[in-house]
Design a protein around this motif. Structure first.
Motif, PDB file in Angstrom:
ATOM      1  N   ALA A 162       0.762   3.970  -8.943  1.00  0.00           N
ATOM      2  CA  ALA A 162      -0.369   3.038  -8.871  1.00  0.00           C
ATOM      3  C   ALA A 162      -0.959   2.772 -10.255  1.00  0.00           C
ATOM      4  O   ALA A 162      -1.417   1.665 -10.542  1.00  0.00           O
ATOM      5  N   LEU A 163      -0.930   3.769 -11.116  1.00  0.00           N
ATOM      6  CA  LEU A 163      -1.435   3.593 -12.477  1.00  0.00           C
ATOM      7  C   LEU A 163      -0.483   2.751 -13.319  1.00  0.00           C
ATOM      8  O   LEU A 163      -0.924   1.977 -14.179  1.00  0.00           O
ATOM      9  N   SER A 164       0.803   2.897 -13.064  1.00  0.00           N
ATOM     10  CA  SER A 164       1.800   2.176 -13.854  1.00  0.00           C
ATOM     11  C   SER A 164       2.026   0.743 -13.381  1.00  0.00           C
ATOM     12  O   SER A 164       2.387  -0.131 -14.173  1.00  0.00           O
ATOM     13  N   HIS A 165       1.822   0.492 -12.076  1.00  0.00           N
ATOM     14  CA  HIS A 165       2.110  -0.828 -11.503  1.00  0.00           C
ATOM     15  C   HIS A 165       0.940  -1.330 -10.650  1.00  0.00           C
ATOM     16  O   HIS A 165       1.113  -1.645  -9.473  1.00  0.00           O
ATOM     17  N   PRO A 166      -0.257  -1.407 -11.216  1.00  0.00           N
ATOM     18  CA  PRO A 166      -1.426  -1.792 -10.395  1.00  0.00           C
ATOM     19  C   PRO A 166      -1.311  -3.184  -9.773  1.00  0.00           C
ATOM     20  O   PRO A 166      -1.878  -3.426  -8.702  1.00  0.00           O
ATOM     21  N   ASP A 167      -0.580  -4.093 -10.420  1.00  0.00           N
ATOM     22  CA  ASP A 167      -0.474  -5.454  -9.888  1.00  0.00           C
ATOM     23  C   ASP A 167       0.346  -5.527  -8.613  1.00  0.00           C
ATOM     24  O   ASP A 167       0.260  -6.517  -7.882  1.00  0.00           O
ATOM     25  N   SER A 168       1.146  -4.482  -8.355  1.00  0.00           N
ATOM     26  CA  SER A 168       1.992  -4.507  -7.155  1.00  0.00           C
ATOM     27  C   SER A 168       1.477  -3.562  -6.077  1.00  0.00           C
ATOM     28  O   SER A 168       2.125  -3.388  -5.046  1.00  0.00           O
ATOM     29  N   VAL A 169       0.319  -2.951  -6.294  1.00  0.00           N
ATOM     30  CA  VAL A 169      -0.238  -1.990  -5.344  1.00  0.00           C
ATOM     31  C   VAL A 169      -1.556  -2.524  -4.793  1.00  0.00           C
ATOM     32  O   VAL A 169      -2.507  -2.758  -5.546  1.00  0.00           O
ATOM     33  N   SER A 170      -1.604  -2.713  -3.477  1.00  0.00           N
ATOM     34  CA  SER A 170      -2.829  -3.210  -2.848  1.00  0.00           C
ATOM     35  C   SER A 170      -3.764  -2.074  -2.455  1.00  0.00           C
ATOM     36  O   SER A 170      -4.953  -2.291  -2.229  1.00  0.00           O
ATOM     37  N   GLY A 171      -3.223  -0.854  -2.375  1.00  0.00           N
ATOM     38  CA  GLY A 171      -4.051   0.291  -2.020  1.00  0.00           C
ATOM     39  C   GLY A 171      -3.264   1.580  -2.182  1.00  0.00           C
ATOM     40  O   GLY A 171      -2.031   1.587  -2.121  1.00  0.00           O
ATOM     41  N   LEU A 172      -3.986   2.664  -2.393  1.00  0.00           N
ATOM     42  CA  LEU A 172      -3.371   3.974  -2.592  1.00  0.00           C
ATOM     43  C   LEU A 172      -3.981   4.972  -1.614  1.00  0.00           C
ATOM     44  O   LEU A 172      -5.202   5.132  -1.558  1.00  0.00           O
ATOM     45  N   ILE A 173      -3.123   5.625  -0.844  1.00  0.00           N
ATOM     46  CA  ILE A 173      -3.558   6.659   0.093  1.00  0.00           C
ATOM     47  C   ILE A 173      -3.046   8.002  -0.410  1.00  0.00           C
ATOM     48  O   ILE A 173      -1.837   8.227  -0.486  1.00  0.00           O
ATOM     49  N   LEU A 174      -3.954   8.878  -0.769  1.00  0.00           N
ATOM     50  CA  LEU A 174      -3.613  10.227  -1.212  1.00  0.00           C
ATOM     51  C   LEU A 174      -3.825  11.168  -0.026  1.00  0.00           C
ATOM     52  O   LEU A 174      -4.952  11.394   0.401  1.00  0.00           O
ATOM     53  N   ASP A 175      -2.740  11.676   0.515  1.00  0.00           N
ATOM     54  CA  ASP A 175      -2.773  12.499   1.719  1.00  0.00           C
ATOM     55  C   ASP A 175      -2.580  13.966   1.331  1.00  0.00           C
ATOM     56  O   ASP A 175      -1.483  14.369   0.935  1.00  0.00           O
ATOM     57  N   SER A 195      -7.278   1.535 -10.799  1.00  0.00           N
ATOM     58  CA  SER A 195      -7.952   0.242 -10.626  1.00  0.00           C
ATOM     59  C   SER A 195      -7.736  -0.374  -9.254  1.00  0.00           C
ATOM     60  O   SER A 195      -8.187  -1.490  -9.004  1.00  0.00           O
ATOM     61  N   VAL A 196      -7.043   0.322  -8.360  1.00  0.00           N
ATOM     62  CA  VAL A 196      -6.779  -0.221  -7.030  1.00  0.00           C
ATOM     63  C   VAL A 196      -7.611   0.547  -6.002  1.00  0.00           C
ATOM     64  O   VAL A 196      -8.000   1.696  -6.241  1.00  0.00           O
ATOM     65  N   PRO A 197      -7.890  -0.057  -4.842  1.00  0.00           N
ATOM     66  CA  PRO A 197      -8.621   0.653  -3.794  1.00  0.00           C
ATOM     67  C   PRO A 197      -7.856   1.906  -3.382  1.00  0.00           C
ATOM     68  O   PRO A 197      -6.624   1.918  -3.331  1.00  0.00           O
ATOM     69  N   SER A 198      -8.600   2.961  -3.076  1.00  0.00           N
ATOM     70  CA  SER A 198      -7.934   4.216  -2.718  1.00  0.00           C
ATOM     71  C   SER A 198      -8.754   4.978  -1.692  1.00  0.00           C
ATOM     72  O   SER A 198      -9.953   4.754  -1.514  1.00  0.00           O
ATOM     73  N   VAL A 199      -8.068   5.890  -1.024  1.00  0.00           N
ATOM     74  CA  VAL A 199      -8.706   6.810  -0.088  1.00  0.00           C
ATOM     75  C   VAL A 199      -7.978   8.137  -0.188  1.00  0.00           C
ATOM     76  O   VAL A 199      -6.766   8.176  -0.428  1.00  0.00           O
ATOM     77  N   LEU A 200      -8.714   9.218  -0.045  1.00  0.00           N
ATOM     78  CA  LEU A 200      -8.112  10.551  -0.005  1.00  0.00           C
ATOM     79  C   LEU A 200      -8.309  11.112   1.388  1.00  0.00           C
ATOM     80  O   LEU A 200      -9.438  11.220   1.871  1.00  0.00           O
ATOM     81  N   LEU A 201      -7.209  11.443   2.049  1.00  0.00           N
ATOM     82  CA  LEU A 201      -7.241  12.065   3.369  1.00  0.00           C
ATOM     83  C   LEU A 201      -6.882  13.536   3.223  1.00  0.00           C
ATOM     84  O   LEU A 201      -5.999  13.886   2.445  1.00  0.00           O
ATOM     85  N   HIS A 202      -7.553  14.376   3.992  1.00  0.00           N
ATOM     86  CA  HIS A 202      -7.140  15.778   4.004  1.00  0.00           C
ATOM     87  C   HIS A 202      -7.586  16.426   5.301  1.00  0.00           C
ATOM     88  O   HIS A 202      -8.622  16.065   5.872  1.00  0.00           O
ATOM     89  N   THR A 243       0.868  -1.163   0.000  1.00  0.00           N
ATOM     90  CA  THR A 243       0.000   0.000   0.000  1.00  0.00           C
ATOM     91  C   THR A 243       0.909   1.218   0.000  1.00  0.00           C
ATOM     92  O   THR A 243       1.837   1.310   0.807  1.00  0.00           O
ATOM     93  N   ILE A 244       0.667   2.147  -0.906  1.00  0.00           N
ATOM     94  CA  ILE A 244       1.528   3.319  -1.005  1.00  0.00           C
ATOM     95  C   ILE A 244       0.774   4.567  -0.572  1.00  0.00           C
ATOM     96  O   ILE A 244      -0.437   4.683  -0.760  1.00  0.00           O
ATOM     97  N   LEU A 245       1.504   5.484   0.041  1.00  0.00           N
ATOM     98  CA  LEU A 245       0.947   6.739   0.528  1.00  0.00           C
ATOM     99  C   LEU A 245       1.766   7.890  -0.048  1.00  0.00           C
ATOM    100  O   LEU A 245       2.997   7.872   0.022  1.00  0.00           O
TER     101      LEU A 245
END
Length: 220
Positions: A31-44, A156-163, A16-18
């Motif tokens: 996450a767009l370039s390597h979706p198979d290696s990303v289980s989740g994306l956190i946009l902070d 294509s991966v689960p994501s959340v935006l925190l702010h 999961t990358i943040l």
């Protein structure tokens, strides 16, 4: 070393990358370039379009500049925010905002308590800390003004935006574009600005852990 090679060197097949602030754009790119290696994306508090960030933040800077008697600089902020063309790194918007001096920090924290917490943490930094690294993103300014919001629909991966509730970097238009394109959750942290992990660390950890422990993230 690229992020992909770094993960490989650590033996990480999926993570999961943040990405915080400008890093949000690069986390999205990854996450767009390597979706198979990303289980989740956190946009902070992501800066996915620095033009939108500037137009959101400059009016607030103008108000603060008026408060400290810097009318000329305030007028420059208003003029930039109203520009009919897209803003770019060449406009150097941060320079006019830095005329706020010590109050420049007020654009990034929510109130006195947030500022005090931030300053206490900075005060504990090692004396030999290289603060110049804090502006290491300046060579990448041109890319920060690239509007990444259209690419959100390809995520294509689960994501959340925190702010933070008072954050001035993740512009409302970007938050709405993220919500519309991804259907991902948006978590607003009260009484926090751009550094919610400093201003409200408990709420921040709960939001991050909650996302990472969610079935949709663990099953990705």
């Amino acid at each position: 070393m690229t992020s992909r090679r770094f993960a490989g060197a650590l033996g990480i097949d999926e993570w999961t990358i943040l990405g915080h602030s400008a890093g949000g754009g690069y986390a999205l790119d990854y996450a767009l370039s390597h979706p198979d290696s990303v289980s989740g994306l956190i946009l902070d508090c992501p800066c996915l379009d620095a033009d939108a960030t500037d137009r959101f933040r400059l009016p607030r800077a103008a108000a603060l500049l008026q408060d400290v008697g810097k009318t000329s600089e305030a007028e420059k902020c208003v003029a930039l925010a109203a520009s009919p063309r897209r803003l770019t790194g060449g406009d150097r918007s941060w320079e006019v905002m830095q005329a706020l001096g010590d109050r420049y920090l007020d654009l990034f924290v929510a109130g006195r308590e947030g500022r005090a917490r931030y300053e206490r943490l900075i005060g504990r930094a090692p004396e030999d800390l290289d603060w110049a690294k804090g502006v290491s993103h300046l060579p990448l300014l041109h890319d920060m003004y690239r509007d990444r919001t259209p690419s959100l629909s390809s995520l294509s991966v689960p994501s959340v935006l925190l702010h933070g509730e008072g954050d001035l970097v993740a512009a409302p238009s970007v938050i709405e574009a993220n919500r519309a394109a991804t259907g991902g959750d948006v978590v607003t942290i009260p009484n926090a600005g751009h550094f919610s992990y400093i201003e409200q660390p408990r709420a921040y950890v709960e939001a991050v852990a909650g996302f990472m422990n969610a079935p949709k993230c663990r099953a990705a």
